[in-house]
Design an enzyme around this catalytic site. Structure first.
Site, PDB file in Angstrom:
ATOM      1  N   PHE A  12       0.869  -1.551  -0.308  1.00 37.05           N
ATOM      2  CA  PHE A  12       0.022   0.267  -0.144  1.00 37.05           C
ATOM      3  C   PHE A  12       0.764   0.636  -0.112  1.00 37.05           C
ATOM      4  O   PHE A  12       1.759   1.842   0.303  1.00 37.05           O
ATOM      5  CB  PHE A  12      -0.967   0.296   1.239  1.00 37.05           C
ATOM      6  CG  PHE A  12      -1.834   1.446   1.177  1.00 37.05           C
ATOM      7  CD1 PHE A  12      -2.929   1.395   0.027  1.00 37.05           C
ATOM      8  CD2 PHE A  12      -1.580   2.822   1.938  1.00 37.05           C
ATOM      9  CE1 PHE A  12      -3.890   2.108   0.246  1.00 37.05           C
ATOM     10  CE2 PHE A  12      -2.395   2.975   1.637  1.00 37.05           C
ATOM     11  CZ  PHE A  12      -3.242   2.890   1.783  1.00 37.05           C
ATOM     12  N   LYS A  22       2.662   9.243   8.592  1.00 33.45           N
ATOM     13  CA  LYS A  22       1.498   9.039   9.910  1.00 33.45           C
ATOM     14  C   LYS A  22       2.607   9.732  10.997  1.00 33.45           C
ATOM     15  O   LYS A  22       2.039  10.323  11.993  1.00 33.45           O
ATOM     16  CB  LYS A  22       1.744   7.417  10.010  1.00 33.45           C
ATOM     17  CG  LYS A  22       0.851   6.613   8.508  1.00 33.45           C
ATOM     18  CD  LYS A  22       0.381   5.693   8.456  1.00 33.45           C
ATOM     19  CE  LYS A  22      -0.876   5.673   7.669  1.00 33.45           C
ATOM     20  NZ  LYS A  22      -0.475   4.406   6.334  1.00 33.45           N
ATOM     21  N   ASP A  76       9.207   2.740   1.720  1.00 30.77           N
ATOM     22  CA  ASP A  76       7.908   3.615   2.579  1.00 30.77           C
ATOM     23  C   ASP A  76       7.680   3.085   3.462  1.00 30.77           C
ATOM     24  O   ASP A  76       7.024   1.919   3.566  1.00 30.77           O
ATOM     25  CB  ASP A  76       6.678   2.476   1.143  1.00 30.77           C
ATOM     26  CG  ASP A  76       5.413   3.607   1.963  1.00 30.77           C
ATOM     27  OD1 ASP A  76       5.804   3.610   3.217  1.00 30.77           O
ATOM     28  OD2 ASP A  76       4.680   3.431   1.201  1.00 30.77           O
TER      29      ASP A  76
HETATM   30  C1  LIG Z   1      -0.992   5.025   5.405  1.00 33.50           C
HETATM   31  C2  LIG Z   1       0.008   5.278   4.199  1.00 33.50           C
HETATM   32  C3  LIG Z   1      -0.080   5.957   2.786  1.00 33.50           C
HETATM   33  C4  LIG Z   1      -0.601   6.488   2.487  1.00 33.50           C
HETATM   34  O1  LIG Z   1      -0.969   8.012   3.570  1.00 33.50           O
HETATM   35  P1  LIG Z   1      -0.960   9.078   3.523  1.00 33.50           P
HETATM   36  O2  LIG Z   1      -1.041   9.840   4.219  1.00 33.50           O
HETATM   37  O3  LIG Z   1      -3.164   8.672   3.823  1.00 33.50           O
HETATM   38  O4  LIG Z   1      -1.387   9.423   2.051  1.00 33.50           O
HETATM   39  C5  LIG Z   1       1.217   5.083   2.245  1.00 33.50           C
HETATM   40  N1  LIG Z   1       2.380   3.978   2.453  1.00 33.50           N
HETATM   41  C6  LIG Z   1       1.891   3.119   3.121  1.00 33.50           C
HETATM   42  C7  LIG Z   1       2.805   2.173   3.470  1.00 33.50           C
HETATM   43  C8  LIG Z   1       1.148   3.735   4.391  1.00 33.50           C
HETATM   44  O5  LIG Z   1       0.637   2.859   5.581  1.00 33.50           O
END
Ligand SMILES: *Cc1c(COP(=O)(O)O)cnc(C)c1O
Length: 393
Positions: free
Chosen positions: A128, A244, A215
């Site tokens: 994700f 986050k 990420d």
């Molecule tokens: C939450 C998340 C995102 C997206 O972050 P947003 O602030 O909602 O755009 C991308 N990568 C990972 C691994 C995430 O947990």
């Protein structure tokens, strides 16, 4: 309830009004123990005095200027992030998806610098990376993509934790410019790769002049028991993305780069109106200072030991529990069946939990949850899981 907000969320039927530490209260005054933390965001808990104080002070001083001007708080924050991660430079955005957009743009610049016309980024199944067009194209979940075609080109997908596929794609294609992966997959079900996954990816990227881009939006900022997920292995990535936990709830994202990747953006090549504004940076600076001062990364490990010890004791021998996985306070309990109904049952029992990838109970407790609360969390969630497994056996 009639609503003028768009229907893109299936919201649970409670509205939270107030929080304190690991507790929140809804509009009826009912108390909940929060083991979601706004999805790995409020790592210091709710209404943390250091964050609140920094925000109040900054709001009374200067909320926003523009990246047209120098922003000393942004420089301070970049220094701290680079020191903690041993990266070289930071671009600030407002969200995780935007941080990943910056990373994807860096990968393409890197490719073009090497004379590659159609740069290819390797991404993984069950990943994700966000909801913008480029990041949903990178995401390994058809549900996230469906309806939004045509997708952004230039991504090729491999199974997570599968080095052979990465190697064969790199050997067959001379246009691979980057690998983008999560150190632990969060939304995908708390999937933890083999211990040598990142170091082997590092080797492959080095052999093929590709950037290793991690990420760390969910794994970063202490969540896994180190400042950053990659620090569980003995490597240095070229790019990491954060969001986050960085602002404890104040929207801020960051793309950190090292070496040549840190020099790819030139004046005018990327930007953001709000990115790294004084208010967001004041919050993030307070978050980092607090994690350091209160040694909360060690606390993550202590609390994780308690919680995982508890769940292992309660659930390890339970039929229907497939696995209990964690890296620090990124915790997944995988069941052999859908676990979605547990979320509302936990709400009824006064506990906030999350379910992801259908069968995985995901817990993301704030770092400041105390021992009694942790024990209560284990007891309540274990009881609900056992009930579910016994009911529809
Ligand atoms: C939450 C998340 C995102 C997206 O972050 P947003 O602030 O909602 O755009 C991308 N990568 C990972 C691994 C995430 O947990």
């Amino acid at each position: 309830m009639s609503s003028k907000t768009m229907s893109n969320y299936a919201r649970l039927p409670i509205a939270l009004q107030r929080g304190q530490g690991a507790l929140v209260w809804d509009t009826d005054g009912k108390e909940y123990l929060d083991a979601v933390s706004g999805v790995a965001v409020c790592n210091l808990g709710h209404a943390h005095p250091a964050v609140a104080e920094a925000l109040c002070q900054q709001a009374q001083t200067l909320i926003h200027t523009s990246n047209l001007y120098q922003i000393p708080l942004q420089e301070t924050l970049a220094d701290k992030l680079c020191e903690l991660s041993t990266m070289d430079a930071v671009f600030f955005a407002n969200s995780g998806a935007e941080a990943n957009e910056a990373a994807i743009k860096l990968a393409r610049l890197h490719g073009h610098q090497l004379g590659i016309e159609h740069p290819l980024i390797i991404v993984t199944e069950k990943s994700f990376h966000g909801r913008t067009l480029a990041t949903l194209s990178a995401t390994g979940n058809r549900k996230v993509q469906a309806g939004f075609e045509p997708l952004v080109q230039g991504f090729v997908r491999v199974p997570y934790n599968d080095l052979r596929s990465v190697e064969s794609i790199m050997q067959a294609n001379s246009n691979v410019v980057a690998v983008l992966v999560e150190p632990v997959q969060g939304e995908g079900g708390v999937n933890i790769p083999d211990a040598d996954y990142l170091s082997r990816l590092r080797q492959l990227c080095d052999q093929h002049q590709a950037l290793l881009m991690l990420d760390e939006i969910q794994t970063g900022m202490g969540r896994t028991g180190k400042w950053f997920g990659f620090q569980h292995s003995d490597i240095q990535p070229d790019v990491i993305t954060l969001a986050k936990g960085l602002g404890n709830g104040v929207p801020i994202g960051a793309c950190l780069a090292r070496g040549n990747a840190a020099r790819l953006f030139k004046p005018g090549s990327h930007g953001s109106t709000f990115g790294g504004n004084p208010l967001a940076c004041a919050a993030a600076n307070a978050v980092i200072d607090t994690i350091r001062k209160e040694d909360l990364v060690s606390q993550v490990n202590r609390l994780a030991d308690t919680i995982i010890g508890g769940f292992t004791h309660e659930l390890a021998d339970q039929a229907g529990v497939v696995a209990i996985r964690n890296q620090g306070l990124l915790i997944g309990i995988e069941l052999d069946r859908s676990a979605g109904t547990l979320v509302q049952q936990a709400i009824d029992a006064g506990v906030l939990i999350n379910v992801t990838a259908d069968k995985v109970v995901r817990l993301l407790p704030p770092f400041i949850m105390n021992q009694t609360q942790a024990e209560h969390l284990v007891k309540t969630v274990s009881r609900l899981i056992k009930q579910l497994l016994e009911k529809n056996e």
